[in-house]
Design a protein around this motif. Structure first.
Motif, PDB file in Angstrom:
ATOM      1  N   ILE A 104       0.841  -1.199  -0.073  1.00 25.12           N
ATOM      2  CA  ILE A 104       0.171  -0.109   0.057  1.00 25.12           C
ATOM      3  C   ILE A 104       0.837   1.279   0.013  1.00 25.12           C
ATOM      4  O   ILE A 104       1.927   1.335   0.544  1.00 25.12           O
ATOM      5  CB  ILE A 104      -0.878  -0.022   1.268  1.00 25.12           C
ATOM      6  N   VAL A 105       0.557   2.235  -0.729  1.00 21.46           N
ATOM      7  CA  VAL A 105       1.584   3.344  -0.999  1.00 21.46           C
ATOM      8  C   VAL A 105       0.506   4.548  -0.625  1.00 21.46           C
ATOM      9  O   VAL A 105      -0.900   4.492  -0.730  1.00 21.46           O
ATOM     10  CB  VAL A 105       1.912   3.646  -2.287  1.00 21.46           C
ATOM     11  N   TYR A 106       1.093   5.697   0.155  1.00 18.98           N
ATOM     12  CA  TYR A 106       0.278   6.795   0.409  1.00 18.98           C
ATOM     13  C   TYR A 106       1.051   7.984  -0.104  1.00 18.98           C
ATOM     14  O   TYR A 106       2.143   8.154  -0.418  1.00 18.98           O
ATOM     15  CB  TYR A 106       0.437   6.870   1.989  1.00 18.98           C
ATOM     16  N   PRO A 107       0.120   8.916  -0.526  1.00 21.38           N
ATOM     17  CA  PRO A 107       0.978  10.334  -0.868  1.00 21.38           C
ATOM     18  C   PRO A 107       1.664  11.075  -0.148  1.00 21.38           C
ATOM     19  O   PRO A 107       1.794  10.752   1.097  1.00 21.38           O
ATOM     20  CB  PRO A 107      -0.715  11.203  -1.142  1.00 21.38           C
ATOM     21  N   VAL A 108       2.547  11.885  -0.408  1.00 22.08           N
ATOM     22  CA  VAL A 108       3.435  12.944   0.332  1.00 22.08           C
ATOM     23  C   VAL A 108       2.573  13.565   1.273  1.00 22.08           C
ATOM     24  O   VAL A 108       1.551  14.185   1.232  1.00 22.08           O
ATOM     25  CB  VAL A 108       4.258  13.816  -0.599  1.00 22.08           C
ATOM     26  N   GLY A 109       3.024  13.542   2.660  1.00 21.05           N
ATOM     27  CA  GLY A 109       2.408  14.241   3.698  1.00 21.05           C
ATOM     28  C   GLY A 109       1.224  13.424   4.344  1.00 21.05           C
ATOM     29  O   GLY A 109       0.533  14.192   4.984  1.00 21.05           O
ATOM     30  N   THR A 110       1.140  12.167   3.949  1.00 23.77           N
ATOM     31  CA  THR A 110      -0.010  11.244   4.398  1.00 23.77           C
ATOM     32  C   THR A 110       0.416  10.195   4.926  1.00 23.77           C
ATOM     33  O   THR A 110       1.493   9.393   4.645  1.00 23.77           O
ATOM     34  CB  THR A 110      -0.808  10.917   3.336  1.00 23.77           C
ATOM     35  N   GLY A 111       0.110   9.639   6.256  1.00 28.73           N
ATOM     36  CA  GLY A 111       0.232   8.402   6.921  1.00 28.73           C
ATOM     37  C   GLY A 111      -0.725   7.565   7.071  1.00 28.73           C
ATOM     38  O   GLY A 111      -1.926   7.831   6.548  1.00 28.73           O
ATOM     39  N   GLY A 112      -0.761   6.480   7.590  1.00 29.01           N
ATOM     40  CA  GLY A 112      -1.683   5.370   7.626  1.00 29.01           C
ATOM     41  C   GLY A 112      -1.645   4.447   8.675  1.00 29.01           C
ATOM     42  O   GLY A 112      -0.827   4.520   9.387  1.00 29.01           O
ATOM     43  N   LEU A 113      -2.809   4.223   9.385  1.00 28.61           N
ATOM     44  CA  LEU A 113      -3.245   3.188  10.141  1.00 28.61           C
ATOM     45  C   LEU A 113      -4.004   2.228   9.665  1.00 28.61           C
ATOM     46  O   LEU A 113      -5.300   2.318   9.190  1.00 28.61           O
ATOM     47  CB  LEU A 113      -3.950   4.039  11.493  1.00 28.61           C
ATOM     48  N   GLN A 114      -3.403   1.051   9.603  1.00 29.50           N
ATOM     49  CA  GLN A 114      -4.159  -0.094   8.939  1.00 29.50           C
ATOM     50  C   GLN A 114      -4.688  -1.085  10.078  1.00 29.50           C
ATOM     51  O   GLN A 114      -3.738  -1.619  11.100  1.00 29.50           O
ATOM     52  CB  GLN A 114      -3.072  -0.920   8.109  1.00 29.50           C
ATOM     53  N   VAL A 115      -5.722  -1.187  10.088  1.00 28.46           N
ATOM     54  CA  VAL A 115      -6.444  -2.192  11.343  1.00 28.46           C
ATOM     55  C   VAL A 115      -7.108  -3.489  10.646  1.00 28.46           C
ATOM     56  O   VAL A 115      -7.791  -3.283   9.686  1.00 28.46           O
ATOM     57  CB  VAL A 115      -7.538  -1.102  11.859  1.00 28.46           C
ATOM     58  N   ARG A 116      -6.716  -4.271  11.295  1.00 25.17           N
ATOM     59  CA  ARG A 116      -6.960  -5.462  10.764  1.00 25.17           C
ATOM     60  C   ARG A 116      -7.238  -6.399  11.754  1.00 25.17           C
ATOM     61  O   ARG A 116      -6.880  -6.338  13.050  1.00 25.17           O
ATOM     62  CB  ARG A 116      -5.749  -6.424  10.011  1.00 25.17           C
TER      63      ARG A 116
END
Length: 437
Positions: A104-116
Motif C-alpha cells: 500500500i502506498v500513501y501520498p506525500v504528507g500522508t500517513g496510514g493506520l491499518q486496522v486488521r
C-alpha cells in the motif's frame, strides 16, 4: 518642504509603476498566495490545534485509516473522530487502497493506520492488529492520530464489557497530553509488583533473590513488602513563543512584501532614474533633496505596509485592530527603507543595486544563521532582520490565538524602531551628499 512638490513626486512614482507593471504583478501574486494559504488552512490548525500545522513540516497532514472489514470497532472510530482531526482523518477499505507491487502506498504528507482483525478459526478470541505507516525517520509524525486510536480502542473495549455486565474500572481522565497512558501503565506496574512482592517477600524469597543478584537490601526493608511509589507527572508549557507553521508562512510573506518594496524596488528604480538623468533633473528642479527623499519615503513604505497589511488581514482580519501590528509594520518598513535608500545611494547602476540588495540579504542571513548555531550574542541585535520577523510573528500569533503580548515582544519592537531610525538617518545623510550624482 512644499506639499505640491511632494504630490508631484508621488504622482511620478505611481505613473512609473503603472507603466511598468512588474512590481504590481508580484504584489498580486503575494496576495494570491495569502488567499490560498487562508483557504487551505484548517481553522483548528490556524489556532494552533490539531495535527495539520505541524504535519506540513516533514510530517503528516492527513491520516488514512485502512480496515479489512467494516466491523463495530471501525464504526466506533468513524463516529468518534475529534473535531480537530475531522479534516485530516479519512477511512478507506484495504481493498480500495492503491498498491505498488502489493504494498500500500500513501501520498506525500500522508500517513496510514491499518486496522486488521486476526481470528483463529472459530475461537471467539481474536487479535486487533494495527500497522502504523509513518514517514521514514519520523516515527512520531502520527502521534496525534495514534493517541486518538488508543483512546478509542480502550473506550470501545470498556463499552463491550459494560454491555455484557462485566464490571470495569472507571475511565481515566483523557487529556490532550495523553497522560492517561502513562498513569494507567504505572498503575498496572504497581499491581504486578505488589502481587509479586506479596508472594515472595512473605517467605523471604525476595530478599534472597535480590542478594543473589547482587542488589543491596537495606536491613530496614527486610521482611517488608516492596511497594512501588505512586507517580505524578505534570506538564507545563514553556514561557517562550511557539513557532506555528502557518503563522510563520504569513510572517515570511509580510516581511517579503516590505523587503520587496523598500530594498528591491526602491534601489533599482532609483538607479534607473540616475542612469537616465531623471534624478539629476529633480535635483536641479525646485524640489529639495529632503523633498525627494520624503516622497520616496512616503510612497514605497506606504505601498509595502499596505501590501503587508492586506496579506496579514487575509489570514486573520482581527489583526488590523491590533496597534502592535501597525507599530511593527512601521518599524520594519522604516528599517528596510533606510537600507534600500543606502543601497540606492551607493550603487551606480540598476544591476549594482539589484546585486547589492541580494548580497545584503545573503550576508545578513548567513550572519544570523551562524550566530544562532554558535550562540553568538549581541551581534544579531544590530540587524533589522533579527527583530522584524519576531515582532511580526508575535503580532500574528497574538491575533490568531487571542494571547497577550509579552515584555520581550515590546523590547523587540523598540529594537526594531531604533534600528529603523538609525538606518533612515544614515540614508538621508548619504542621499544629501551623493544621492543624485
Amino acid at each position: 518642504m512644499h506639499a505640491h512638490i511632494i504630490r508631484a513626486l508621488l504622482a511620478k512614482e505611481w505613473q512609473r509603476h503603472v507603466a511598468n507593471r512588474g512590481g504590481i504583478a508580484l504584489g498580486v501574486l503575494l496576495v494570491a498566495a495569502a488567499v490560498l494559504l487562508s483557504v487551505s488552512t484548517p481553522r483548528g490548525a490556524a489556532k494552533g490545534g490539531g495535527g495539520g500545522a505541524a504535519g506540513l513540516v516533514g510530517g503528516v497532514n492527513h491520516c488514512i485509516v485502512n480496515y479489512d472489514t467494516h466491523t463495530v470497532f471501525v464504526t466506533h472510530l468513524m463516529e468518534n473522530v475529534p473535531p480537530e482531526l475531522k479534516q485530516q482523518v479519512h477511512f478507506q477499505p484495504l481493498s480500495r487502497a492503491p498498491t505498488v507491487n502489493g504494498v500500500i502506498v500513501y501520498p506525500v504528507g500522508t500517513g496510514g493506520l491499518q486496522v486488521r482483525e486476526l481470528r483463529d478459526g472459530v475461537s471467539p478470541n481474536y487479535t486487533v492488529h494495527v500497522a502504523i505507516w509513518h514517514p521514514e525517520g519520523n516515527p512520531t509524525a502520527l502521534a496525534p492520530y495514534e493517541a486518538w486510536l488508543w483512546k478509542e480502542f480502550r473506550r470501545w473495549n470498556v463499552r463491550r464489557a459494560q454491555l455484557r455486565g462485566v464490571p470495569v474500572p472507571p475511565e481515566p481522565a483523557f487529556d490532550a497530553e495523553n497522560q492517561w497512558l502513562l498513569t494507567e501503565a504505572h498503575h498496572r506496574f504497581q499491581d504486578q509488583v505488589a502481587e509479586a512482592a506479596a508472594t515472595n517477600s512473605a517467605s523471604g524469597v525476595f530478599e534472597a533473590t535480590a542478594a543473589a543478584a547482587g542488589a543491596p537490601v537495606a536491613a530496614a526493608t527486610t521482611g517488608v513488602r516492596l511497594a512501588v511509589p505512586a507517580l505524578e507527572v505534570k506538564r507545563e508549557g514553556l514561557g517562550g513563543e511557539v513557532l506555528t507553521f502557518h503563522a510563520a508562512i504569513v510572517t515570511g510573506l509580510v516581511v517579503f512584501a516590505l523587503y520587496f518594496t523598500c530594498v528591491y524596488l526602491l534601489p533599482t528604480l532609483n538607479c534607473e532614474e540616475r542612469e537616465r538623468g531623471v534624478l539629476l533633473a529633480q535635483a536641479l528642479s525646485p524640489a529639495s533633496p529632503l523633498e525627494i527623499v520624503a516622497a520616496k519615503a512616503l510612497f514605497y513604505p506606504t505601498a509595502g505596509i499596505g501590501l503587508a497589511a492586506t496579506i496579514a488581514a487575509i489570514y486573520q482580519p482581527a489583526i488590523l485592530a491590533q496597534p502592535f501590528f501597525w507599530l511593527s509594520l512601521v518599524s520594519v518598513a522604516a528599517g528596510f527603507l533606510g537600507i534600500g535608500m543606502t543601497i540606492s545611494t551607493l550603487a551606480r547602476t540598476q544591476r549594482a543595486a539589484f546585486l547589492g540588495g541580494m548580497c545584503y540579504l545573503m550576508a545578513v542571513s548567513m550572519l544570523l544563521t551562524i550566530c544562532s548555531l554558535n550562540n553568538v550574542p549581541i551581534l544579531p541585535y544590530f540587524t533589522v532582520e533579527y527583530f522584524g520577523p519576531r515582532i511580526l510573528h508575535a503580532a500574528i500569533t497574538s491575533a490568531v490565538n487571542s494571547t497577550e503580548l509579552t515584555k520581550t515582544n515590546w523590547w523587540n519592537l523598540l529594537g526594531a524602531a531604533v534600528l529603523g531610525a538609525g538606518w533612515l538617518t544614515v540614508a538621508v545623510r548619504l542621499f544629501r551628499r551623493r544621492g543624485w550624482q
